[in-house]
Design an enzyme around this catalytic site. Structure first.
Site, PDB file in Angstrom:
ATOM      1  N   ASP A  67       0.817  -1.215   0.000  1.00 59.60           N
ATOM      2  CA  ASP A  67       0.000   0.000   0.000  1.00 59.60           C
ATOM      3  C   ASP A  67       0.849   1.263   0.000  1.00 59.60           C
ATOM      4  OD1 ASP A  67       0.959  -0.437   2.597  1.00 59.60           O
ATOM      5  OD2 ASP A  67      -1.010  -0.889   3.422  1.00 59.60           O
ATOM      6  N   ASP A 136      -7.901  -2.532  13.790  1.00 61.85           N
ATOM      7  CA  ASP A 136      -9.263  -2.747  13.295  1.00 61.85           C
ATOM      8  C   ASP A 136      -9.341  -3.993  12.405  1.00 61.85           C
ATOM      9  OD1 ASP A 136      -7.931  -1.917  11.044  1.00 61.85           O
ATOM     10  OD2 ASP A 136      -9.207  -0.183  10.627  1.00 61.85           O
ATOM     11  N   HIS A 138      -7.384  -4.591   9.748  1.00 65.67           N
ATOM     12  CA  HIS A 138      -6.996  -4.431   8.342  1.00 65.67           C
ATOM     13  C   HIS A 138      -5.727  -5.208   8.018  1.00 65.67           C
ATOM     14  CE1 HIS A 138      -4.656  -0.467   9.355  1.00 65.67           C
ATOM     15  NE2 HIS A 138      -3.825  -1.477   9.353  1.00 65.67           N
ATOM     16  N   GLU A 143      -9.542  -2.013   4.802  1.00 64.74           N
ATOM     17  CA  GLU A 143     -10.208  -1.640   6.048  1.00 64.74           C
ATOM     18  C   GLU A 143     -11.535  -2.396   6.184  1.00 64.74           C
ATOM     19  OE1 GLU A 143      -8.535  -0.146   8.208  1.00 64.74           O
ATOM     20  OE2 GLU A 143      -7.958   1.906   7.707  1.00 64.74           O
TER      21      GLU A 143
HETATM   22  P1  PGA Z   1       2.114  -1.771  12.693  1.00 66.24           P
HETATM   23  O1  PGA Z   1       0.960  -1.693  11.612  1.00 66.24           O
HETATM   24  O2  PGA Z   1       3.077  -2.802  12.197  1.00 66.24           O
HETATM   25  O3  PGA Z   1       2.739  -0.406  12.687  1.00 66.24           O
HETATM   26  O4  PGA Z   1       1.475  -2.147  13.976  1.00 66.24           O
HETATM   27  C1  PGA Z   1       0.395  -2.885  11.162  1.00 66.24           C
HETATM   28  C2  PGA Z   1      -0.713  -2.575  10.193  1.00 66.24           C
HETATM   29  O5  PGA Z   1      -1.381  -1.530  10.358  1.00 66.24           O
HETATM   30  O6  PGA Z   1      -0.927  -3.366   9.275  1.00 66.24           O
END
Ligand code: PGA
Length: 242
Positions: A67, A136, A138, A143
């Site tokens: 992404d 959440d 994702h 999302e």
């Molecule tokens: P993080 O993010 O590794 O910074 O916890 C993970 C994500 O949002 O996929």
């Protein structure tokens, strides 16, 4: 599904890096699906050390990232293109022309999403997809929603995601509100998936994603259907799965 829970981050990061090492030894031109965020950094550091020790050669590898924020150019310090450059690509021998990430400053975002799916298809799909998971649920920036979005698409980030990302920006206003993300199809078509989560704040969502109903309201729950899923968790993130 194989789940590894360990109190040692070093062990988990090393184990994560070993999947890439084995894959590239068997298939030097493998397609590596890569992720940003805090979670993969330890694995990237292990990959850099293995490269420096002459144990991994990335010269023929391809990298496709999950992404990118809409509105941030690759040279913006907070763009994911820049993150990958700093945390991994500039420190290994991957060819810059073999590193793919959506262009968050494309004039036509929908066309850019379609182009990215064509890139992934032209590479023959992904051999290993590294994933973190958001609070959440994702994966990438898929999302929670009413359906699993299959193709690369643009997305409005949830309040929860924006709040979690704010730690990297000077102010809330500067946190991007939209992103382009690889869709569920390319992730689920990856030959293997490596899901990594660390910390007590991920414990509930990891439990829901891996043991709860498969539902678009927890996008990571789709991974229960992946035939070759490995999950690396520290003790805190894996506490409910013990
Ligand atoms: P993080 O993010 O590794 O910074 O916890 C993970 C994500 O949002 O996929």
């Amino acid at each position: 599904m194989e789940i590894v829970i360990s109190s040692s981050m070093d062990e988990l990061n090393l184990k994560g890096a070993e999947y890439f090492e084995k894959l590239l030894a068997a298939k030097p031109d493998a397609v590596l699906g890569l992720a940003t965020g805090s979670t993969p950094i330890g694995i990237y550091n292990e990959l850099i050390m293995k490269y420096r020790a002459g144990r991994i050669d990335f010269s023929r590898a391809k990298a496709v990232n999950l992404d990118e924020y809409i509105g941030l150019s690759p040279d913006d310090s907070q763009s994911y293109a820049n993150f990958m450059q700093q945390k991994l690509f500039s420190q290994i021998n991957i060819q810059p022309g073999n590193c793919y990430i959506p262009n968050g400053t494309a004039d036509d975002i929908d066309a850019e999403c379609q182009r990215y799916d064509r890139v992934i298809a032209s590479l023959g799909g992904i051999d290993i997809q590294l994933l973190g998971i958001g609070h959440d649920g994702h994966i990438g920036f898929n999302e929670p929603g009413h359906s699993f979005e299959k193709q690369t698409h643009s997305i409005e980030l949830t309040k929860e995601t924006i709040a979690a990302n704010a730690r990297f920006f000077e102010s809330m206003e500067k946190v991007p509100k939209r992103a382009i993300t690889m869709g569920i199809k390319a992730i689920m078509n990856a030959k293997s998936v490596l899901l990594v989560a660390f910390g007590a704040d991920k414990c509930d969502i990891v439990y829901r994603a891996l043991t709860g109903p498969i539902t678009p309201s927890v996008p990571g729950s789709i991974l229960q259907l992946h035939p070759n899923l490995t999950v690396l968790l520290d003790d805190s993130a894996g506490a409910k799965l013990r």
